[in-house]
Scaffold this motif. Structure first.
Motif, short mmCIF file in Angstrom:
data_model
loop_
_atom_site.label_atom_id
_atom_site.label_comp_id
_atom_site.label_asym_id
_atom_site.label_seq_id
_atom_site.Cartn_x
_atom_site.Cartn_y
_atom_site.Cartn_z
N ASP A 230 0.84 -1.20 0.00
CA ASP A 230 0.00 0.00 0.00
C ASP A 230 0.88 1.26 0.00
O ASP A 230 1.55 1.57 0.98
N GLU A 231 0.81 1.99 -1.10
CA GLU A 231 1.68 3.18 -1.24
C GLU A 231 1.38 4.26 -0.21
O GLU A 231 2.22 5.11 0.08
N LYS B 218 9.49 -1.41 4.63
CA LYS B 218 9.03 -0.22 5.35
C LYS B 218 9.41 -0.33 6.82
O LYS B 218 9.50 -1.43 7.36
N GLY C 30 7.52 10.63 -3.12
CA GLY C 30 7.98 9.26 -3.34
C GLY C 30 8.40 9.03 -4.78
O GLY C 30 8.24 7.93 -5.33
#
Ligand code: CO8
Length: 262
Positions: free
Chosen positions: A50-51, A100, A261
């Motif tokens: 999930d960005e 992450k 990003g």
């Protein structure tokens, strides 16, 4: 996915870009069983994909982050069953390989596999009630998902031997003093403080965050010369991204950066 052993919340308490994963087996002090570790692997996979997610917080309950691997599930297993099922490694690998950042927010017991799970995260923030330990010796076994290796790197050989051979627990203050824990908060402030920290990380450039994480991890795996060379390469490569231009322009223009990003 509907989880049975986890509670997963996106942007909890307004913490934008954060996913909070709460271990949720209160009847067993969040003991880690195959189902929980399987669900944890799925939840981390979803957060990774999930960005909108920039940081993950892993926590338990006030009484226990996790009181270890599920002893009742393990007790009758044979060597062949443990070996064939590669028991535990799927969940552990999902934590180790997540790109992450994952913050462990530890309140109460973090024992055995629970302590090992916290140590796999990128850093540990503890409540003043936290208790860390590797009590596997009391069960006639040893840590099995990194405890002997990671605890030794965190606190040094003498204290790791002491903890692992006696099975004693370490309180939050000793854990902070020894380098296992980054910061301590009163128990009722733990989650709000960690979520604020996580939101701050999530607002940074995800590219820079991922590269910084990779570089600190490399410090564990490589020589100083190789690590410094890798750092220089990645530092240079960050200049290929718009986020570097935005971050430096925002500083010069005295405004907050807006990282995209890319
Ligand atoms: N597994 C299963 N159930 C557990 C566990 C556990 N690790 N810990 C607690 N529980 C259960 C208890 O059995 C109890 O259930 P019930 O009410 O049905 O009897 C319930 O949780 C509450 O626990 P207590 O009544 O014991 O609570 P207390 O407040 O009295 O004590 C302690 C809390 C001190 C945390 C105590 O529960 C305890 O000592 N737990 C076990 C800690 C431990 O030994 N952990 C290490 C486990 S082994 C391990 O983690 C190996 C990891 C590597 C695996 C890698 C495989 C490849």
């Amino acid at each position: 996915m509907a989880y049975q052993t986890l509670i997963v919340e996106t942007a909890p308490e307004g913490a934008a870009g954060v996913v909070l994963i709460r271990l949720n087996r209160p009847e067993a002090l969040n003991a880690l069983n195959a189902q929980l570790l399987g669900e944890l692997a799925v939840a981390l996979g979803e957060a990774q994909a999930d960005e909108a997610v920039g940081c993950i917080v892993l926590t338990g309950s006030a009484k226990a982050f996790a009181a270890g691997a599920d002893i009742k599930e393990m007790s009758d297993k044979t060597y062949a069953q443990m070996f064939k099922a590669d028991f535990f490694t799927a969940g552990a690998r999902a934590v180790e390989q997540c790109r992450k950042p994952i913050i462990a927010a530890v309140s109460g017991y973090a024992l055995g596999g629970g302590c090992e799970l916290a140590m796999m995260c990128d850093f540990i923030i503890a409540a003043d009630t936290a208790k860390f330990g590797q009590p596997e010796i009391n069960l006639g076994v040893a840590p099995g998902i990194g405890g002997t290796q990671r605890l030794t790197r965190f606190v040094g050989k003498s204290k790791a031997m002491d903890m692992i051979l006696t099975g004693r627990m370490m309180g939050a203050e000793e854990a902070e003093r020894s380098g296992l824990v980054s910061r301590i908060f009163p128990a009722d402030l733990l989650l709000p403080e960690v979520l604020a920290m996580a939101a701050k990380i999530a607002a940074q450039s995800p590219l820079a965050v991922a590269m910084n994480k990779e570089l600190v991890q490399a410090a564990y795996e490589t020589t100083l010369t190789t690590g410094v060379a890798l750092e220089r390469r990645l530092f240079h490569s960050l200049f290929a991204f718009e986020d570097q231009k935005e971050g430096m322009a925002a500083f010069v223009e005295k405004r907050k950066p807006e990282f995209k990003g890319r």
